[in-house]
Design a protein around this motif. Structure first.
Motif, short mmCIF file in Angstrom:
data_model
loop_
_atom_site.label_atom_id
_atom_site.label_comp_id
_atom_site.label_asym_id
_atom_site.label_seq_id
_atom_site.Cartn_x
_atom_site.Cartn_y
_atom_site.Cartn_z
N ALA A 47 -28.32 24.34 -43.10
CA ALA A 47 -29.07 25.24 -43.98
C ALA A 47 -29.37 24.51 -45.28
O ALA A 47 -28.46 23.92 -45.89
N ALA A 48 -30.63 24.52 -45.68
CA ALA A 48 -31.05 23.90 -46.94
C ALA A 48 -32.16 24.74 -47.54
O ALA A 48 -33.20 24.95 -46.90
N HIS A 49 -31.93 25.23 -48.74
CA HIS A 49 -32.91 26.10 -49.40
C HIS A 49 -32.88 25.87 -50.90
O HIS A 49 -31.91 25.35 -51.44
N ILE A 50 -33.95 26.27 -51.54
CA ILE A 50 -33.99 26.31 -53.00
C ILE A 50 -33.83 27.77 -53.41
O ILE A 50 -34.68 28.60 -53.12
N ASP A 51 -32.71 28.06 -54.05
CA ASP A 51 -32.35 29.44 -54.39
C ASP A 51 -32.26 29.64 -55.90
O ASP A 51 -31.91 28.70 -56.63
N LYS A 55 -28.35 33.88 -57.08
CA LYS A 55 -28.01 34.24 -55.70
C LYS A 55 -26.63 33.75 -55.31
O LYS A 55 -26.06 34.21 -54.32
N GLN A 66 -33.03 27.16 -60.71
CA GLN A 66 -32.88 27.13 -59.26
C GLN A 66 -31.84 26.09 -58.84
O GLN A 66 -31.59 25.12 -59.56
N SER A 69 -29.64 24.13 -52.43
CA SER A 69 -28.47 24.68 -51.75
C SER A 69 -28.36 24.17 -50.32
O SER A 69 -29.33 24.22 -49.56
N ASN A 84 -22.80 35.03 -43.01
CA ASN A 84 -23.46 33.85 -42.44
C ASN A 84 -22.75 33.37 -41.17
O ASN A 84 -22.63 32.18 -40.92
N CYS A 114 -34.58 21.04 -59.55
CA CYS A 114 -33.39 21.87 -59.57
C CYS A 114 -32.31 21.18 -60.40
O CYS A 114 -31.89 20.07 -60.06
N TYR A 121 -23.21 28.87 -48.58
CA TYR A 121 -23.54 29.50 -47.29
C TYR A 121 -22.37 29.55 -46.31
O TYR A 121 -22.02 30.62 -45.83
#
Length: 329
Positions: A47-51, A55, A66, A69, A84, A114, A121
């Motif tokens: 899992a790789a995201h910009i949060d 959050k 941001q 993540s 998760n 970021c 997660y």
């Protein structure tokens, strides 16, 4: 640690799995071979995201920014209410992964503007070596590090990663061992010790407690937990009470009543905590940060969005009271 006869013992978390060839660690992320213990998740990001940093949740750490993540598969807990579970409760061979070495993690954060990398997660402790190497490289490149963890780390590795963390949100799932044993297969005392290590190391610490009806919503336990936080971490430690929604193995339990969360918040504030929040209810007034002195809103939020920020140089714009947190990158 070598145990002789080809067996090895993992010293990362309190389980101290003792393994021989062909066996897998409880967290599903480690495996011995020829008397050595290997990580099976180094660089294998599922899992790789910009949060939004909100959050994580972090409400007193670079609001409105941001976080890059990442997570790998596996966990050293078995929480029956895991949000998760589709990645935390499976081994890496059963998840969709991308190979992202530490230098690419840092590059990804930099390219996305970021200021923070979040290890989150799943349980970051199980990809400890990968997290540590990434955090060292991030620190050298002026990027901050945070992790959202269950806090289940032995003292030595907890102290080691704390040297490179700027912030942490630790899940304090309840304030009794029975809950930890029956619903998480975890150890409360280890979590409390990790919190003290992080605080002593100068890491900015926030705490999240998911309130589950009839399981950890007892007012006396919430009062005891709040008193412990005040006495050991300080009254300016933010505490997030998050609303439970039915899922995974607790799908038959109803969502947490809003009134239960509001009561928990009142109990924690009555115990002396200055910053207590309610999560998973977008638009609730307890998402905002209030100045402890003049009681005006210094940060107005809805969901993960910052609508208004009235903190100037770390102080309340209205009365000048210092608001605890990290406000500048």
């Amino acid at each position: 640690k070598s145990m002789g006869g080809g067996a090895v013992q993992c010293e990362l978390c309190p389980r101290k799995c003792t393994l021989s060839d062909g066996q897998r660690s409880f967290c599903r992320a480690r495996k011995p071979k020829d008397g050595k213990l290997y990580s099976l998740v180094w660089g294998l990001v599922c899992a790789a995201h910009i949060d939004p940093i909100e959050k994580k949740p972090l409400f007193h750490f670079l609001p409105g920014t941001q976080a890059f993540s990442i997570a790998t598969a596996g966990c050293n807990y078995r929480c029956r209410f895991c949000q998760n579970w589709s990645i935390s409760q499976f081994p890496p061979e059963d998840t969709d992964n991308e190979n992202i070495p530490p230098e690419d993690v840092v590059r990804g954060a930099r390219d996305a503007n970021c200021p923070t990398i979040a290890y989150t997660y799943t349980e970051p402790s199980i990809f400890f070596e990968y997290m540590l190497e990434s955090a060292k490289l991030a620190r050298a490149n002026g990027i901050k590090n945070m992790y959202h963890s269950n806090g289940s780390l032995n003292e030595r590795p907890a102290g080691e990663i704390a040297r490179y963390l700027d912030a942490a949100n630790i899940d304090l799932k309840a304030f009794n061992q029975e809950f930890y044993s029956e619903l998480c297969e975890g150890h409360l005392e280890t979590v409390l010790n990790t919190l003290k290590i992080l605080k002593k190391s100068g890491v900015w610490v926030e705490i999240t407690t998911l309130i589950i009806p009839a399981l950890n919503d007892d007012p006396d336990q919430i009062r005891q937990m709040s008193n412990w936080i005040r006495e050991n971490l300080g009254d300016e430690t933010p505490l997030h009470f998050s609303r439970f929604w039915p899922l995974y193995k607790l799908a038959s339990i109803q969502p947490t009543p809003v009134s239960t969360l509001e009561s928990a918040r009142q109990t924690a504030m009555a115990a002396g905590l200055k910053y207590v929040y309610i999560g998973n209810i977008p638009g609730h007034e307890a998402e905002n940060t209030y100045c402890p002195k003049c009681e005006k809103i210094v940060i107005r939020r809805t969901g993960y969005s910052v609508l208004e920020n009235n903190i100037i140089s770390g102080n309340c714009k209205f009365c000048g009271y210092p608001i605890a947190g990290v406000w500048h990158g």
